[in-house]
Design an enzyme around this catalytic site. Sequence first.
Site, PDB file in Angstrom:
ATOM      1  N   LYS A 163      -1.387  -9.521   2.732  1.00 34.59           N
ATOM      2  CA  LYS A 163      -0.683  -9.081   3.947  1.00 34.59           C
ATOM      3  C   LYS A 163      -1.581  -8.102   4.689  1.00 34.59           C
ATOM      4  O   LYS A 163      -2.303  -7.324   4.064  1.00 34.59           O
ATOM      5  CB  LYS A 163       0.643  -8.400   3.572  1.00 34.59           C
ATOM      6  CG  LYS A 163       1.355  -7.742   4.737  1.00 34.59           C
ATOM      7  CD  LYS A 163       2.766  -7.330   4.409  1.00 34.59           C
ATOM      8  CE  LYS A 163       2.920  -5.945   3.823  1.00 34.59           C
ATOM      9  NZ  LYS A 163       2.411  -4.837   4.641  1.00 34.59           N
TER      10      LYS A 163
ATOM     11  N   GLU B 265      -1.570  -5.517   8.491  1.00 34.90           N
ATOM     12  CA  GLU B 265      -0.727  -4.926   9.536  1.00 34.90           C
ATOM     13  C   GLU B 265      -1.333  -5.107  10.919  1.00 34.90           C
ATOM     14  O   GLU B 265      -2.538  -4.929  11.103  1.00 34.90           O
ATOM     15  CB  GLU B 265      -0.550  -3.425   9.259  1.00 34.90           C
ATOM     16  CG  GLU B 265       0.208  -3.132   7.991  1.00 34.90           C
ATOM     17  CD  GLU B 265       0.431  -1.627   7.774  1.00 34.90           C
ATOM     18  OE1 GLU B 265       0.120  -0.823   8.688  1.00 34.90           O
ATOM     19  OE2 GLU B 265       0.918  -1.276   6.682  1.00 34.90           O
TER      20      GLU B 265
ATOM     21  N   ASP C  96      -1.308  -6.196  -0.519  1.00 32.65           N
ATOM     22  CA  ASP C  96      -1.465  -5.560   0.797  1.00 32.65           C
ATOM     23  C   ASP C  96      -2.916  -5.153   1.012  1.00 32.65           C
ATOM     24  O   ASP C  96      -3.467  -4.386   0.200  1.00 32.65           O
ATOM     25  CB  ASP C  96      -0.604  -4.283   0.785  1.00 32.65           C
ATOM     26  CG  ASP C  96       0.197  -4.103   2.036  1.00 32.65           C
ATOM     27  OD1 ASP C  96       0.035  -4.893   2.982  1.00 32.65           O
ATOM     28  OD2 ASP C  96       1.010  -3.153   2.055  1.00 32.65           O
TER      29      ASP C  96
ATOM     30  N   GLU D 209       9.025  -4.504  10.565  1.00 32.32           N
ATOM     31  CA  GLU D 209       9.469  -3.192  10.069  1.00 32.32           C
ATOM     32  C   GLU D 209       9.964  -2.328  11.219  1.00 32.32           C
ATOM     33  O   GLU D 209       9.305  -2.199  12.266  1.00 32.32           O
ATOM     34  CB  GLU D 209       8.305  -2.497   9.334  1.00 32.32           C
ATOM     35  CG  GLU D 209       8.704  -1.124   8.803  1.00 32.32           C
ATOM     36  CD  GLU D 209       7.780  -0.549   7.747  1.00 32.32           C
ATOM     37  OE1 GLU D 209       6.775  -1.192   7.392  1.00 32.32           O
ATOM     38  OE2 GLU D 209       8.088   0.565   7.270  1.00 32.32           O
TER      39      GLU D 209
ATOM     40  N   ASP E 127       0.838  -1.207   0.000  1.00 30.68           N
ATOM     41  CA  ASP E 127       0.000   0.000   0.000  1.00 30.68           C
ATOM     42  C   ASP E 127       0.872   1.255   0.000  1.00 30.68           C
ATOM     43  O   ASP E 127       0.365   2.371  -0.128  1.00 30.68           O
ATOM     44  CB  ASP E 127      -1.015  -0.004   1.150  1.00 30.68           C
ATOM     45  CG  ASP E 127      -0.353  -0.028   2.517  1.00 30.68           C
ATOM     46  OD1 ASP E 127       0.890  -0.099   2.590  1.00 30.68           O
ATOM     47  OD2 ASP E 127      -1.082   0.015   3.529  1.00 30.68           O
ATOM     48  N   SER E 128       2.198   1.066   0.064  1.00 29.67           N
ATOM     49  CA  SER E 128       3.122   2.191  -0.147  1.00 29.67           C
ATOM     50  C   SER E 128       2.903   2.802  -1.531  1.00 29.67           C
ATOM     51  O   SER E 128       3.359   3.912  -1.798  1.00 29.67           O
ATOM     52  CB  SER E 128       4.576   1.731   0.011  1.00 29.67           C
ATOM     53  OG  SER E 128       4.816   0.560  -0.742  1.00 29.67           O
TER      54      SER E 128
HETATM   55  O1  KIV Z   1       3.506  -1.182   1.656  1.00 26.30           O
HETATM   56  C1  KIV Z   1       4.682  -1.539   1.723  1.00 26.30           C
HETATM   57  O2  KIV Z   1       5.516  -1.214   0.882  1.00 26.30           O
HETATM   58  C2  KIV Z   1       5.074  -2.377   2.850  1.00 26.30           C
HETATM   59  C3  KIV Z   1       6.527  -2.666   3.020  1.00 26.30           C
HETATM   60  C4  KIV Z   1       7.195  -1.481   3.565  1.00 26.30           C
HETATM   61  C5  KIV Z   1       6.767  -3.875   3.850  1.00 26.30           C
HETATM   62  O3  KIV Z   1       4.245  -2.772   3.622  1.00 26.30           O
END
Ligand code: KIV
Length: 284
Positions: free
Chosen positions: A123, A125, A93, A192, A54-55
Amino acid sequence: MDAMTTTKKPAPVTALELQAMRRRGERIVALTAYDYTMARMADEAGVDFILVGDSLAMVMLGHDSTLPVTMDEMVHHTKAVVRGTRRALVVADLPFGSYHASVADAVNNAARFLKEAGAHAVKLEGGHEHQVNCIRAIAQSGIPVVAHLGFTPQAVHAIGMRVQAKTEDTIKALLAQALAVEEAGACCVVLELGPAEVAEAVTQRLQVPTIGIGAGIGCSGQIQVVHDLLGMYPDFQPKHAKRYADLHATMVAAIGAYAGEVRGGSFPEAGHSAHVELPAQLGH
Ligand code: KIV
């Protein structure tokens, strides 16, 4: 037919294979990618685990945090990444809000990633009770799920942007969360921004692999944001990132060279176009 369809497909990396890699002591290489072109490069370079993180809210869409990106946007990018990937495990994500209200949301949105986008795993969080319940339900639905602990960017307004697990209590809490997500069925754990010693100790206590980002060398593998690695995101350079290229500068220079040639009349050259003999009435 292009090279993607003519060469023999390599054996795909699965969630189970990541666990086997950990047992064999092979380090796992993970990287984010958000589109077809980048996924294809990462896959060709031998990355084992591609995260559609989600970055992308920040590095692809220009938001100032990961929070605004939607499920529809994540599905759109994940589809492109899947099209560019032949070997790597593609992990999508779950974005902010897609699993926060209920376990049912978590399972439905995880299923969307596999059904609509072709992702292989998801994934999410956090390691509190709600997220552990989400992980358990997703895993029990037959969807490999990666946990993400330590600094969790979706909680930035609650925890601040800083290294986590530096005191005895918070170190113990991180270890307890890691054991809880593993017990719930997480197939691996992203750690992280935790001290290297803590990440190594957590890794030693888990059976599943850990993937570190800003968490030292003692994890089972490493993940980076591809834009940090390639120097494509000039707004911010995290301390944990190593730049292997400065593509922002290279690309700006290349685009500038193109602009200069268009303005100066030296692009396109004769060879860049088709040519015909003009009929007499159109000739000069
Ligand atoms: O969204 C992302 O890029 C991440 C990584 C930093 C692990 O969750």
